[in-house]
Scaffold this motif. Structure first.
Motif, mmCIF file in Angstrom:
data_model
loop_
_atom_site.group_PDB
_atom_site.id
_atom_site.type_symbol
_atom_site.label_atom_id
_atom_site.label_comp_id
_atom_site.label_asym_id
_atom_site.label_seq_id
_atom_site.Cartn_x
_atom_site.Cartn_y
_atom_site.Cartn_z
ATOM 1 N N SER A 54 0.840 -1.321 -0.098
ATOM 2 C CA SER A 54 0.016 -0.078 0.090
ATOM 3 C C SER A 54 0.920 1.302 -0.121
ATOM 4 O O SER A 54 0.392 2.316 -0.329
ATOM 5 C CB SER A 54 -1.118 0.035 1.411
ATOM 6 N N ARG A 55 2.219 1.193 0.711
ATOM 7 C CA ARG A 55 3.000 2.403 0.402
ATOM 8 C C ARG A 55 3.319 2.647 -0.864
ATOM 9 O O ARG A 55 4.143 3.531 -1.072
ATOM 10 C CB ARG A 55 4.035 2.156 1.623
ATOM 11 N N LEU A 56 3.297 1.794 -1.572
ATOM 12 C CA LEU A 56 3.930 2.114 -3.027
ATOM 13 C C LEU A 56 2.744 2.666 -3.943
ATOM 14 O O LEU A 56 1.861 2.131 -4.428
ATOM 15 C CB LEU A 56 4.205 0.465 -3.846
ATOM 16 N N PRO A 57 3.088 3.950 -4.546
ATOM 17 C CA PRO A 57 2.027 4.750 -5.180
ATOM 18 C C PRO A 57 1.542 3.924 -6.583
ATOM 19 O O PRO A 57 0.790 4.398 -7.292
ATOM 20 C CB PRO A 57 2.593 6.096 -5.200
ATOM 21 N N ASN A 58 2.508 3.018 -7.133
ATOM 22 C CA ASN A 58 2.339 2.698 -8.489
ATOM 23 C C ASN A 58 1.650 1.067 -8.300
ATOM 24 O O ASN A 58 1.549 0.602 -9.522
ATOM 25 C CB ASN A 58 3.681 2.580 -9.225
ATOM 26 N N VAL A 59 1.292 0.757 -7.222
ATOM 27 C CA VAL A 59 0.979 -0.579 -7.129
ATOM 28 C C VAL A 59 -0.646 -0.679 -6.759
ATOM 29 O O VAL A 59 -1.023 -0.109 -5.986
ATOM 30 C CB VAL A 59 1.930 -1.305 -6.009
ATOM 31 N N ILE A 60 -1.411 -1.680 -7.301
ATOM 32 C CA ILE A 60 -2.806 -2.004 -6.896
ATOM 33 C C ILE A 60 -2.462 -3.559 -6.586
ATOM 34 O O ILE A 60 -2.056 -4.399 -7.488
ATOM 35 C CB ILE A 60 -3.657 -2.005 -7.932
ATOM 36 N N LEU A 61 -2.810 -4.035 -5.316
ATOM 37 C CA LEU A 61 -2.509 -5.362 -4.919
ATOM 38 C C LEU A 61 -3.681 -6.078 -5.064
ATOM 39 O O LEU A 61 -4.990 -5.580 -4.505
ATOM 40 C CB LEU A 61 -2.002 -5.394 -3.329
ATOM 41 N N TYR A 62 -3.750 -7.191 -5.715
ATOM 42 C CA TYR A 62 -5.003 -8.224 -5.826
ATOM 43 C C TYR A 62 -4.588 -9.366 -4.726
ATOM 44 O O TYR A 62 -3.750 -9.893 -5.015
ATOM 45 C CB TYR A 62 -5.058 -8.786 -7.304
ATOM 46 N N LYS A 63 -5.498 -9.643 -3.741
ATOM 47 C CA LYS A 63 -5.267 -10.570 -2.722
ATOM 48 C C LYS A 63 -5.836 -11.956 -2.929
ATOM 49 O O LYS A 63 -6.944 -12.142 -3.220
ATOM 50 C CB LYS A 63 -5.585 -10.181 -1.478
ATOM 51 N N SER A 64 -5.243 -13.126 -2.738
ATOM 52 C CA SER A 64 -5.934 -14.372 -2.753
ATOM 53 C C SER A 64 -4.958 -15.310 -1.957
ATOM 54 O O SER A 64 -3.771 -15.293 -1.592
ATOM 55 C CB SER A 64 -5.788 -14.989 -4.507
ATOM 56 N N ASP A 65 -5.470 -16.606 -1.783
ATOM 57 C CA ASP A 65 -4.712 -17.774 -0.955
ATOM 58 C C ASP A 65 -4.644 -18.881 -1.830
ATOM 59 O O ASP A 65 -4.508 -20.035 -1.347
ATOM 60 C CB ASP A 65 -5.069 -17.833 0.441
ATOM 61 N N TYR A 66 -4.786 -18.668 -3.006
ATOM 62 C CA TYR A 66 -4.729 -19.903 -4.095
ATOM 63 C C TYR A 66 -3.365 -20.720 -3.893
ATOM 64 O O TYR A 66 -2.347 -19.892 -3.888
ATOM 65 C CB TYR A 66 -5.049 -19.389 -5.613
ATOM 66 N N LYS A 67 -3.253 -21.948 -4.077
ATOM 67 C CA LYS A 67 -1.934 -22.614 -3.919
ATOM 68 C C LYS A 67 -1.154 -22.339 -5.079
ATOM 69 O O LYS A 67 -1.924 -22.255 -6.211
ATOM 70 C CB LYS A 67 -2.390 -23.955 -3.759
ATOM 71 N N LEU A 68 0.138 -22.383 -4.788
ATOM 72 C CA LEU A 68 1.073 -22.335 -5.953
ATOM 73 C C LEU A 68 1.261 -23.703 -6.716
ATOM 74 O O LEU A 68 1.132 -24.582 -5.817
ATOM 75 C CB LEU A 68 2.294 -21.831 -5.611
ATOM 76 N N GLU A 69 1.855 -23.731 -7.934
ATOM 77 C CA GLU A 69 1.883 -24.961 -8.570
ATOM 78 C C GLU A 69 2.774 -26.114 -7.923
ATOM 79 O O GLU A 69 2.654 -27.114 -8.053
ATOM 80 C CB GLU A 69 1.943 -24.902 -9.813
ATOM 81 N N MET A 71 2.973 -26.508 -4.752
ATOM 82 C CA MET A 71 2.303 -26.775 -3.584
ATOM 83 C C MET A 71 1.768 -28.267 -3.534
ATOM 84 O O MET A 71 1.486 -29.007 -4.574
ATOM 85 C CB MET A 71 1.508 -26.009 -2.818
ATOM 86 N N GLN A 72 1.310 -28.864 -2.270
ATOM 87 C CA GLN A 72 0.724 -30.185 -2.309
ATOM 88 C C GLN A 72 -0.795 -29.927 -2.718
ATOM 89 O O GLN A 72 -1.645 -29.203 -2.315
ATOM 90 C CB GLN A 72 0.678 -30.825 -0.959
ATOM 91 N N ASP A 73 -1.130 -31.151 -3.695
ATOM 92 C CA ASP A 73 -2.534 -31.119 -4.329
ATOM 93 C C ASP A 73 -2.922 -29.629 -4.597
ATOM 94 O O ASP A 73 -4.207 -29.293 -4.205
ATOM 95 C CB ASP A 73 -3.430 -31.684 -3.316
ATOM 96 N N PRO A 74 -2.299 -28.973 -5.554
ATOM 97 C CA PRO A 74 -2.669 -27.726 -6.130
ATOM 98 C C PRO A 74 -3.479 -27.508 -7.215
ATOM 99 O O PRO A 74 -3.907 -26.313 -7.335
ATOM 100 C CB PRO A 74 -1.268 -27.048 -6.570
ATOM 101 N N TRP A 75 -3.694 -28.433 -7.859
ATOM 102 C CA TRP A 75 -4.243 -28.402 -9.306
ATOM 103 C C TRP A 75 -5.862 -27.465 -9.379
ATOM 104 O O TRP A 75 -6.170 -26.990 -10.021
ATOM 105 C CB TRP A 75 -4.413 -29.554 -9.755
ATOM 106 N N GLU A 76 -6.738 -27.896 -8.292
ATOM 107 C CA GLU A 76 -7.910 -27.111 -8.217
ATOM 108 C C GLU A 76 -7.675 -25.590 -7.921
ATOM 109 O O GLU A 76 -8.622 -24.954 -8.868
ATOM 110 C CB GLU A 76 -8.958 -27.784 -7.051
ATOM 111 N N SER A 138 5.635 -35.065 -12.853
ATOM 112 C CA SER A 138 5.744 -34.735 -14.379
ATOM 113 C C SER A 138 4.635 -33.903 -14.714
ATOM 114 O O SER A 138 4.942 -33.115 -15.862
ATOM 115 C CB SER A 138 5.574 -35.884 -14.978
ATOM 116 N N ARG A 139 3.592 -33.625 -14.110
ATOM 117 C CA ARG A 139 2.509 -32.677 -14.801
ATOM 118 C C ARG A 139 3.049 -31.280 -14.365
ATOM 119 O O ARG A 139 2.815 -30.480 -14.965
ATOM 120 C CB ARG A 139 1.115 -32.978 -13.679
ATOM 121 N N TYR A 140 3.502 -31.130 -13.194
ATOM 122 C CA TYR A 140 4.244 -30.014 -12.727
ATOM 123 C C TYR A 140 5.343 -29.467 -13.823
ATOM 124 O O TYR A 140 5.300 -28.607 -14.270
ATOM 125 C CB TYR A 140 4.829 -29.785 -11.345
ATOM 126 N N THR A 141 6.123 -30.267 -14.127
ATOM 127 C CA THR A 141 7.256 -30.127 -14.874
ATOM 128 C C THR A 141 6.775 -29.751 -16.392
ATOM 129 O O THR A 141 7.513 -28.789 -16.989
ATOM 130 C CB THR A 141 8.058 -31.364 -14.909
#
Length: 373
Positions: A54-69, A71-76, A138-141
């Motif tokens: 929020s202190r950066l005047p050029n940034v608009i932050l979009y928030k989520s807690d979606y797992k990254l690829e 992480m464990q069982d991330p695909w959904e 293999s799917r991740y790779t």
């Protein structure tokens, strides 16, 4: 682009160094007139992270807690995140998309795509385990390979990491090396204490912080470790003996500790860049580092290097810094001077230049195909 601001959609994650890199890059892009729509995944941004953005005047932050690829069982979650990022894209119509992760590129996007290769499971696995990741990855790779090759440009923070990425993922896209940068004002007058500092995710086997447990009891100075000891993918907690575990620190707490510590040690088996090492060098810590390709590339003769698989050599190199103050001070001066090469001004200028070249090139291509546009 006229006088309008360049608009970039950038992804980031909140559970590692990519967050720090992303925020620092956004800060560096202010003077280049770049507006960043920052889409955060991995875990819900902390209050401190939200305030930082929020202190950066050029940034608009979009928030989520979606797992990254990775992480464990991330695909959904990956599928949901894909739709989420696509909706942001269709709403803001960016001039360029900058990915700091994989799995979300769409072939109908009309703007250029930059993907930064910070790391991946395959390069991690080969560095840490000495073999390819098992078939369960293999799917991740496949997704990583497809994402890299669908990008207009793949950027890496070091040449050594880029070579491995090209070899493993058969990258055909254009590639560039842009070093990470970090600008923090550390006090040069503060008296150093007889402390050995290490920072990193304790749960990450690559950081190899358990190696310090065996030698810490033989060192005359105490070893302090700062960082998370809970794996965000599994929830498992990791403990280390013979060291002082500090847990996760705020940026101000980490800054204070680096100003105090005389030595910064990193026994890592895998380090794509190492922002904490850069910060420690700027803070005037003598560096004791693993002799892996990326760190040798970045720090050359300015650090004491050791084989992270050899406890005796690790202990010897750290003891040399402890016992010879003159040698230690020489190394501090050398690494502090070298750290000036990795600054925000340079990083921001190189990324802004890359963005502009890609945007102009894309517009030229479109005009060539449709002269009436």
């Amino acid at each position: 682009m006229g006088d309008s601001r360049m608009k970039v959609l950038m992804t980031t994650d909140t559970v590692g160094g990519v967050w720090t890199y992303s925020v620092e890059l956004c800060r560096a892009l202010i003077e280049h007139g770049v507006e960043v729509h920052l889409a955060a995944m991995g875990a819900w941004p902390s209050k401190a992270q939200q305030e930082e953005a929020s202190r950066l005047p050029n940034v608009i932050l979009y928030k989520s807690d979606y797992k990254l690829e990775w992480m464990q069982d991330p695909w959904e979650d990956v599928e949901k995140a894909h739709k989420w990022i696509t909706s942001i894209y269709q709403t803001i119509h960016p001039d360029l998309v900058h990915f700091n992760n994989y799995a979300h590129i769409e072939n109908f996007w009309s703007c250029p795509v930059v993907t930064v290769f910070h790391s991946c499971v395959q390069t991690w696995w080969q560095a840490v385990k000495g073999t390819e990741a098992p078939a369960s990855w293999s799917r991740y790779t496949g997704i990583v390979k497809d994402s890299l090759n669908a990008s207009d440009v793949v950027v890496s923070p070091t040449e050594s990491l880029l070579k491995n990425a090209i070899r493993i993922h058969d990258i055909s896209s254009h590639t560039e090396v842009i070093h990470n940068g970090r600008d923090i004002n550390f006090s040069e007058d503060r008296e150093k204490e007889n402390i050995i500092l290490c920072m990193g995710r304790i749960w990450d086997e690559a950081k190899n912080l358990k190696a310090l447990s065996g030698i810490a009891k033989n060192l005359p100075w105490p070893v302090y470790i700062a960082g998370s000891n809970v794996n965000p993918g599994t929830g498992e907690k990791v403990e280390i003996e013979n060291v002082h575990f500090l847990g996760e620190l705020s940026s101000e707490e980490a800054k204070n500790l680096m100003e105090r510590a005389a030595i910064f040690a990193s026994p890592t088996k895998y380090e794509p860049f190492g922002l904490a090492i850069l910060e420690a060098a700027k803070a005037g810590c003598a560096l004791a580092l693993s002799n892996i390709d990326t760190l040798i590339e970045l720090w050359g003769t300015t650090a004491a290097f050791f084989n992270p698989e050899n406890p005796e050599e690790t202990e010897k190199k750290i003891l040399e810094l402890i016992e010879d103050e003159e040698h230690r001070n020489r190394m501090v001066q050398k690494s502090r001077e070298k750290s000036k090469d990795y600054n925000l001004e340079k990083m921001g200028a190189e990324y802004a230049s890359l963005y502009k070249r890609l945007i102009v090139s894309r517009k030229t291509d479109l005009n060539r195909l449709s002269p009436s546009l």
